[in-house]
Design a protein around this motif. Structure first.
Motif, short mmCIF file in Angstrom:
data_model
loop_
_atom_site.label_atom_id
_atom_site.label_comp_id
_atom_site.label_asym_id
_atom_site.label_seq_id
_atom_site.Cartn_x
_atom_site.Cartn_y
_atom_site.Cartn_z
N GLU A 58 -4.37 -6.90 -6.54
CA GLU A 58 -4.49 -8.32 -6.87
C GLU A 58 -5.70 -8.59 -7.78
O GLU A 58 -5.65 -9.44 -8.66
CB GLU A 58 -4.54 -9.21 -5.62
N LEU A 59 -6.77 -7.83 -7.59
CA LEU A 59 -7.94 -7.98 -8.47
C LEU A 59 -7.68 -7.32 -9.82
O LEU A 59 -7.99 -7.89 -10.86
CB LEU A 59 -9.18 -7.38 -7.81
N GLU A 61 -4.95 -6.91 -11.39
CA GLU A 61 -4.05 -7.76 -12.18
C GLU A 61 -4.77 -8.96 -12.78
O GLU A 61 -4.39 -9.43 -13.85
CB GLU A 61 -2.89 -8.25 -11.31
N SER A 62 -5.79 -9.46 -12.10
CA SER A 62 -6.46 -10.66 -12.58
C SER A 62 -7.66 -10.36 -13.50
O SER A 62 -8.13 -11.25 -14.20
CB SER A 62 -6.94 -11.52 -11.40
N TYR A 63 -8.16 -9.13 -13.49
CA TYR A 63 -9.32 -8.77 -14.29
C TYR A 63 -8.93 -8.43 -15.73
O TYR A 63 -7.88 -7.85 -15.99
CB TYR A 63 -10.02 -7.54 -13.71
N SER A 64 -9.84 -8.71 -16.64
CA SER A 64 -9.69 -8.25 -18.02
C SER A 64 -10.14 -6.79 -18.09
O SER A 64 -10.66 -6.22 -17.12
CB SER A 64 -10.55 -9.11 -18.96
N GLU A 67 -13.81 -6.47 -17.37
CA GLU A 67 -14.08 -6.83 -15.98
C GLU A 67 -13.79 -5.64 -15.07
O GLU A 67 -14.50 -5.39 -14.09
CB GLU A 67 -13.25 -8.04 -15.55
#
Length: 100
Positions: A58-59, A61-64, A67
């Protein structure tokens, strides 16, 4: 089922974004930090990759891109005892206050 970082050959209907983007200052700093830590033999490319691949789905997928690098670096320098999470958090707070 492949892990979240193993994207090769996964079907998608979304086009690949091939546009250039302007690097943010923190992305330049993250890139430079990886180079500095590698020069001092504190981090290897394989370790950086392992750290990135261990980010929860989940992280991840959300990080660039950077990041993910930053999260991996934090994991590695804490694992190696270079800095503690508390020291990193305190510095981030200080810089946030200074830079807004």
């Amino acid at each position: 089922m492949p892990e979240v970082h193993d994207r090769g050959g996964l079907p998608t209907d979304e086009p690949i974004d091939r546009s250039e983007h302007e690097w943010a200052d923190w992305e330049h700093l993250t890139n430079a930090l990886v180079g500095a830590l590698r020069t001092r033999d504190l981090v290897t490319v394989d370790e950086l990759r392992r750290g990135i691949e261990s980010i929860p789905r989940e992280l991840y997928e959300s990080y660039s891109y950077y990041e993910r690098w930053s999260a991996s670096l934090e994991t590695l320098i804490v694992e190696k005892g270079v800095l503690t999470t508390e020291e990193i958090d305190a510095k981030v707070e200080e810089l946030d206050d200074r830079w807004g």
